[in-house]
Design a protein around this motif. Sequence first.
Motif, mmCIF file in Angstrom:
data_model
loop_
_atom_site.group_PDB
_atom_site.id
_atom_site.type_symbol
_atom_site.label_atom_id
_atom_site.label_comp_id
_atom_site.label_asym_id
_atom_site.label_seq_id
_atom_site.Cartn_x
_atom_site.Cartn_y
_atom_site.Cartn_z
ATOM 1 N N ILE A 272 4.530 -7.593 39.907
ATOM 2 C CA ILE A 272 3.377 -7.241 40.736
ATOM 3 C C ILE A 272 2.680 -8.485 41.272
ATOM 4 N N LEU A 276 1.226 -9.590 45.050
ATOM 5 C CA LEU A 276 -0.032 -10.231 45.447
ATOM 6 C C LEU A 276 0.249 -11.451 46.309
ATOM 7 N N ALA A 366 6.793 -2.074 42.318
ATOM 8 C CA ALA A 366 5.394 -2.509 42.261
ATOM 9 C C ALA A 366 4.997 -3.467 43.388
ATOM 10 N N LEU A 369 4.425 -1.792 46.717
ATOM 11 C CA LEU A 369 3.231 -0.971 46.892
ATOM 12 C C LEU A 369 2.107 -1.806 47.493
ATOM 13 N N LEU A 370 2.041 -3.082 47.089
ATOM 14 C CA LEU A 370 0.923 -3.913 47.517
ATOM 15 C C LEU A 370 1.058 -4.378 48.959
ATOM 16 N N THR B 412 4.415 -2.403 35.488
ATOM 17 C CA THR B 412 3.498 -1.686 36.366
ATOM 18 C C THR B 412 3.819 -0.205 36.529
ATOM 19 N N MET B 413 5.045 0.098 36.953
ATOM 20 C CA MET B 413 5.286 1.459 37.407
ATOM 21 C C MET B 413 5.148 2.495 36.304
ATOM 22 N N VAL B 416 1.467 3.035 35.787
ATOM 23 C CA VAL B 416 0.847 3.681 36.939
ATOM 24 C C VAL B 416 1.077 5.188 36.868
ATOM 25 N N LEU B 417 2.287 5.566 36.464
ATOM 26 C CA LEU B 417 2.603 6.992 36.462
ATOM 27 C C LEU B 417 2.213 7.675 35.158
ATOM 28 N N THR B 437 -2.505 -3.849 35.552
ATOM 29 C CA THR B 437 -1.567 -3.643 36.664
ATOM 30 C C THR B 437 -1.884 -2.367 37.438
ATOM 31 N N ILE B 440 -4.672 -3.108 39.755
ATOM 32 C CA ILE B 440 -4.267 -3.916 40.907
ATOM 33 C C ILE B 440 -3.677 -3.005 41.975
ATOM 34 N N VAL B 441 -2.797 -2.118 41.548
ATOM 35 C CA VAL B 441 -2.183 -1.197 42.507
ATOM 36 C C VAL B 441 -3.243 -0.294 43.132
ATOM 37 N N LEU B 444 -5.440 -1.987 45.754
ATOM 38 C CA LEU B 444 -4.812 -2.543 46.959
ATOM 39 C C LEU B 444 -4.001 -1.540 47.760
ATOM 40 N N THR B 445 -3.921 -0.295 47.310
ATOM 41 C CA THR B 445 -3.248 0.682 48.158
ATOM 42 C C THR B 445 -4.323 1.532 48.808
ATOM 43 N N GLY B 446 -4.024 2.009 49.968
ATOM 44 C CA GLY B 446 -5.000 2.797 50.696
ATOM 45 C C GLY B 446 -5.692 1.934 51.731
ATOM 46 N N PHE B 450 -10.484 -5.549 53.616
ATOM 47 C CA PHE B 450 -9.897 -6.608 52.803
ATOM 48 C C PHE B 450 -10.927 -7.508 52.153
ATOM 49 N N ALA B 458 -8.659 -7.328 42.778
ATOM 50 C CA ALA B 458 -7.246 -7.233 42.414
ATOM 51 C C ALA B 458 -6.661 -8.624 42.179
ATOM 52 N N PHE B 459 -7.135 -9.605 42.956
ATOM 53 C CA PHE B 459 -6.600 -10.953 42.790
ATOM 54 C C PHE B 459 -7.137 -11.600 41.512
#
Lengths: 439, 488
Positions: A272, A276, A366, A369-370, B412-413, B416-417, B437, B440-441, B444-446, B450, B458-459
């Motif tokens: 991930i 970034l 991952a 997605l970013l 992450t994945m 996330v799920l 993680t 972060i996702v 930053l999605t959607g 910025f 997220a950073f």
Amino acid sequence: MTDIPLNGIANGTVARPRRDIGLKRRYAAERRFRIYGVLAISVGIVFLAVMLVTIIGKGYTAFWQTTATLPITFDANVIDPENKRATDPNVLITANYPKLAENALMAKLGINPDDKVAARKLKGFLSDGARAQLRTMVTDDPSIIGTTRNVEILVAANIDSAFKGQIDLSVDESRRKVSDQQVTWMKQLAAEGSLAEHFNKGLFTFGASSRPETSGMGVAIIGSFYMMVIVLLLALPIGVAASIYLEEFAKKSRLTDLIEVNINNLAAVPSIVFGLLGLSVFINFLGLPRSAALVGGLVLTLMTLPTIIIATRAALAAVPPSIRSAALGLGASKMQMVFQHILPLAAPGILTGTIIGLARALGETAPLLLIGMVAFVADRPATPLEPSTALPVQIYMWANEAERAFVERMSGAIIILLIFLMAMNITAIVLRRRFERRW
Amino acid sequence: MSLMLVFAAVLAIGAVAFFVGRQRALVQDDGKVKPHSRAHYHGWWAFLLATMPALLLLIVWGVGSNVYLQEHIKSQLPMQTADSPIASEKLAASLTTSLANGLRRLDPQTAANPPASFAELQPQLAARGVALAPDTQDYMIPIAVDANRMQDRLSLIGAILILAVSIGGATLGVSHVQVRARARNNVEKLVLWGLLGASTIAILTTIGIILSLLFQTINFFERVPLTNFFFGTVWDPRFAAAGSGGSEGQFGLIPLLAGTLYIALVAMLVAVPVGLMSAVYMAEYASPRVRAVVKPALELLAGIPTIVYGIFALVTLGPFLRDLSAALAGGTGFIQAQSVFTAGLVMGVMLIPVVSSLSDDIITAVPRAMRDGSLGLGATRSETIKRVILPAALPGIVGAILLTASRAIGETMIVVLAAGVAANLTANPFEAMTTITVKIVNQLTGDLEFNSPQTLVAFALGITLFALTLVMNIFALYIVRKYREQYE
């Protein structure tokens, strides 16, 4: 000659009892230990099997899709009631195409066209995708208007599920998505042979859609393909060049030490973080487009590089020094030795590492997605600069949908992804076995 | 002339230089003097001289003229006042740039003299498939036309310069061809530089990661105090939609860190014993036949992407555990469908092959003599393993476990799920928690603005994650390396 020479009792001497060193206990411990080992391995294998079986069980039906073959009359009165198509091209675009399919279905089922109640129930029977399908037929060939053709039309996702037997019809009608009337029609059409399951080509060609029956992974497959090509074109040459330098030319110095630690560390950085990096460097700083396969490919390249470098270095190091000495002894320069002798011998190892790296990149989700690859992309991208998605991202997006039919498609997509990955991994394993050389 | 065309032309000149150079070398070799390099090296040297400086100039010119053009556009734009419809100079410049790009799609006549008002221009552009922001202003049109003219001029000058350099290089390269010229040495020196350059990409990547994360993180900490982030116990970033300017939120790292470590702990509790025992069995007990089947199977397990594990947890295992616990408790289940336990369990299984392949290498690296010595003294196999091999391999195994833990933290994945998005602070493994993680996702999605703290956080999370895993990785790699040297 005595019959029982070794029996101490018979000789009258008392044998000292063997000191108890707990052999029984120790052997039992040994057996237990072995069983733990077998159990541990079984856990992994059983989990693998359960996972594959459930996914395949959920997903194999996605490769079939129910379609209704209907004799559709391209009635000019419906398409172009005011007869203006010669002057206004928009007429053919905005015409009421679903009506054509509905009319054909009503005729087939023998419903009176004036029966408004039945007409309303019929609305959810065929897929809305019929609109685009019939529109394309007409705009491609306007002379079709006025004729009758047999057209295969997708049925709606709920009817598809019901036809595949995935909806429990014993539940009360109000609590399921298919009405009794629709089931009756479905059976009627099936009996006439116009409703049937066919191989689901759409799964491989369609893009994103809000309707399960017209959504597919066409965009995702193309996006993933672009990314794999980019990764291969960038990561393989750069990785091999870097490994050659580090393994064959670099003198041990601070710099090469630093590079080594760096590469090993990069291989273990969470994926991930590369996302970034891609977001802030490639998209915000360099201004490359969001959601583009190019950015995805670059991010995956950086991620795959360490894997390829580590594998290539191992392959180069495995070539014995005698080959090097022989080449140098015959007057080759060091560069010639590396490129003409060492590299060809190390090629199978490099290839194996590259395939494994590519397989990992193909399944990686991952970071994508970013960089905005979670996008609703309906049209297939013509270049890597256009928005697209990737296979695992498509799976992720379908996982967030509530409808049952999407779960089916998702599992189908997982099966496809796994087939790709297995093929790559097995190729790598076979290659390694085949060309593994003991010097 | 577009840059792509110039690029192709430079390559073509290079190809010509290659063939001419090689031919010249072949002709010069009359057999009396031994040539220093074979003919194709002369060709390659001519090729490199023809292409390398020209391509370098191409890149510099391409970037430079773009920057210059942007500055030019900016200098021509009128000052943005507070009541003007466009918020910033930057936005106005980018609108003009896209307008200029759009004009390029029109036929040359119209592009040179477009209608003066945007309202007239827009339908023409739309007909060519160019969609522009509606707040493009009329005064931008002449600027855009001017910019296009300047761009044409710049690229023409650039193309002539680049081609001149390329042809010059080619001539120089061909003129270098002599029987005793050291073409091979020249080519090899350049190739060596290329190889060195490739190997620095790894360093550049790391620098890129650190700089990009650091830059945005500093940006974030200008808006949110350091202590609120590192010691905050509440995670509630609020939502900042694009254009809303961002609202106040709380960015506490603690609940996320706790979730991350908790899930990683559960995963390690599954993965370490199972993975280690499989590795021991495979290394010490398994017959070659079993090994030949099981090892590839474990490798396949390692080859399955994490999203598949995540989906398995989400769709199958989570609901199954919930229903199972409901059946056990009678009524509502005590395991939530998304929970620390589910995520940890699945992640643990994902890590089994990682642990086992790492420790397999380490166990087989223990010298044969130690094993034989122990067996010879009468120890059983399991005693040899427990009392000799494992202690000898311990540092390596610790390193392997650390590497695995860093994988678990950065995964992450699956989380996330399967772990949920609620930033709880709880000790109950059957409840949902969330991880760094996941956030972060999420952040930053959607469609987010910025430059809001909601996105920048997220950073900050990313750099925390990077630092955490970096320390673990370096320490683990150090241990593994040291251990390997011990037995070599």
